[in-house]
Enzyme design. Structure first.
Site, PDB file in Angstrom:
ATOM      1  N   SER A  82       0.844  -1.189   0.000  1.00 12.10           N
ATOM      2  CA  SER A  82       0.000   0.000   0.000  1.00 12.10           C
ATOM      3  C   SER A  82       0.877   1.236   0.000  1.00 12.10           C
ATOM      4  O   SER A  82       2.009   1.202   0.482  1.00 12.10           O
ATOM      5  CB  SER A  82      -0.883  -0.003   1.258  1.00 12.10           C
ATOM      6  OG  SER A  82      -1.516   1.251   1.445  1.00 12.10           O
TER       7      SER A  82
ATOM      8  N   TYR B 265      -1.481   0.326  10.222  1.00  8.11           N
ATOM      9  CA  TYR B 265      -1.558  -0.436   8.969  1.00  8.11           C
ATOM     10  C   TYR B 265      -0.340  -0.156   8.092  1.00  8.11           C
ATOM     11  O   TYR B 265       0.281  -1.086   7.553  1.00  8.11           O
ATOM     12  CB  TYR B 265      -2.845  -0.048   8.242  1.00  8.11           C
ATOM     13  CG  TYR B 265      -3.036  -0.696   6.893  1.00  8.11           C
ATOM     14  CD1 TYR B 265      -3.552  -1.980   6.788  1.00  8.11           C
ATOM     15  CD2 TYR B 265      -2.729  -0.017   5.716  1.00  8.11           C
ATOM     16  CE1 TYR B 265      -3.747  -2.577   5.551  1.00  8.11           C
ATOM     17  CE2 TYR B 265      -2.919  -0.599   4.477  1.00  8.11           C
ATOM     18  CZ  TYR B 265      -3.431  -1.876   4.400  1.00  8.11           C
ATOM     19  OH  TYR B 265      -3.611  -2.469   3.181  1.00  8.11           O
TER      20      TYR B 265
END
Length: 218
Positions: free
Chosen positions: A131, A144
């Protein structure tokens, strides 16, 4: 010879969309996800093997590796968002962060370790889905993002250590998925990319087999 792919997080979103692309090209598929019902429906649609379970469970990882003794592609797509609403790091519960590391970092590494003999034998490939939160300083995304940064570095070192296997760590960009909706809301998530379009680009990557490295599908 028919190629085999093992895809985690394959019951919906990018994992399911990629599975559909590979099935259309004649690949044999082993699919896993935590939701047994959605996974079994996907497997029935695609003629794939469904093995529901949690990738952070070592026994489940062993079952997956045993189901794919001949393997050409491993896709570590399964991921957890962590605490929602997304908290600042000052308030991130340590126990929740440890659990997030187990799912997003330790589990992919464990599955790589379990399947490397088969991937070495086939000269196969590994896709680790990461990501832009791995490098971007986005408020609320610290927990995250830290796990995805760790996964990127594991991928980077793995590529250096395993020259006979392609290793790509792939940033797919924002996609209209349940995970994104949980983070930013359904309305904002609806404006993100269709996972099927992202999966088409990922399929092209797998087919082209470029050198190992970081890939952005944005």
């Amino acid at each position: 010879m028919t190629k085999t792919a093992l895809i985690t997080g394959a019951s919906r979103g990018l994992g399911l969309a990629l599975a559909r692309s590979l099935a259309g090209a004649g690949w044999n598929l082993v699919l896993t996800a935590r939701g047994a019902g959605d996974l079994e429906r996907a497997a029935a649609e695609l003629g794939a093997t469904a093995i529901p379970g949690d990738v952070s469970d070592p026994a489940h990882v062993r079952r997956l590796a045993a189901a794919a003794p001949s393997l050409d592609l491993l896709v570590n797509n399964a991921s957890d968002l962590g605490v929602t609403p997304l908290p600042p790091l000052a308030d991130y519960p340590p126990a929740a962060f440890r659990a997030l590391l187990e799912t997003n970092v330790t589990a992919p590494l464990t599955l790589v370790q379990a399947t490397l003999p088969a991937l070495r034998a086939s000269g196969g490939a590994i896709v680790n889905v990461t990501s832009d939160a791995a490098t971007g300083a986005y408020e609320g995304w610290g927990g995250y993002g830290a796990t995805k940064a760790a996964l990127e570095q594991l991928s980077n070192v793995l590529a250096a250590e395993e020259p006979g296997v392609r290793v790509w760590w792939v940033d797919p960009g924002e996609m209209n998925t349940r995970m994104l909706a949980a983070a930013v809301g359904a309305e904002e998530a609806a404006s993100a990319a269709d996972p099927a379009k992202v999966a088409a680009a990922l399929y092209d990557l797998v087919s082209a087999r470029p050198a190992s490295g970081k890939v952005s599908l944005r």
